[in-house]
Scaffold this active site. Sequence first.
Site, PDB file in Angstrom:
ATOM      1  N   ASP A  16      14.938  26.887   5.576  1.00 49.90           N
ATOM      2  CA  ASP A  16      14.964  27.316   4.386  1.00 49.90           C
ATOM      3  C   ASP A  16      14.479  28.906   4.166  1.00 49.90           C
ATOM      4  OD1 ASP A  16      12.136  27.273   4.540  1.00 49.90           O
ATOM      5  OD2 ASP A  16      11.897  25.546   3.539  1.00 49.90           O
ATOM      6  N   GLN A  17      14.261  29.292   3.186  1.00 45.54           N
ATOM      7  CA  GLN A  17      13.770  30.632   2.847  1.00 45.54           C
ATOM      8  C   GLN A  17      12.476  31.038   3.325  1.00 45.54           C
ATOM      9  OE1 GLN A  17      14.406  31.483  -1.359  1.00 45.54           O
ATOM     10  NE2 GLN A  17      16.627  32.074  -0.911  1.00 45.54           N
TER      11      GLN A  17
END
Length: 52
Positions: A16-17
Amino acid sequence: MFESEVQIRVRYAETDQMGYVYYGNYAAYYEVARTEVFRKLGIHYKEMEATG
């Protein structure tokens, strides 16, 4: 108890980020681990499917 270890390189697209592995990818990692365990034990998917 049987133990086995498989190293899987996490790819950027699987994170994910924040840089953590996205939980949706866990099932694919478990499948890789299961396949490797079967290989180490000499179990083949085709034979297992044939026996039901």
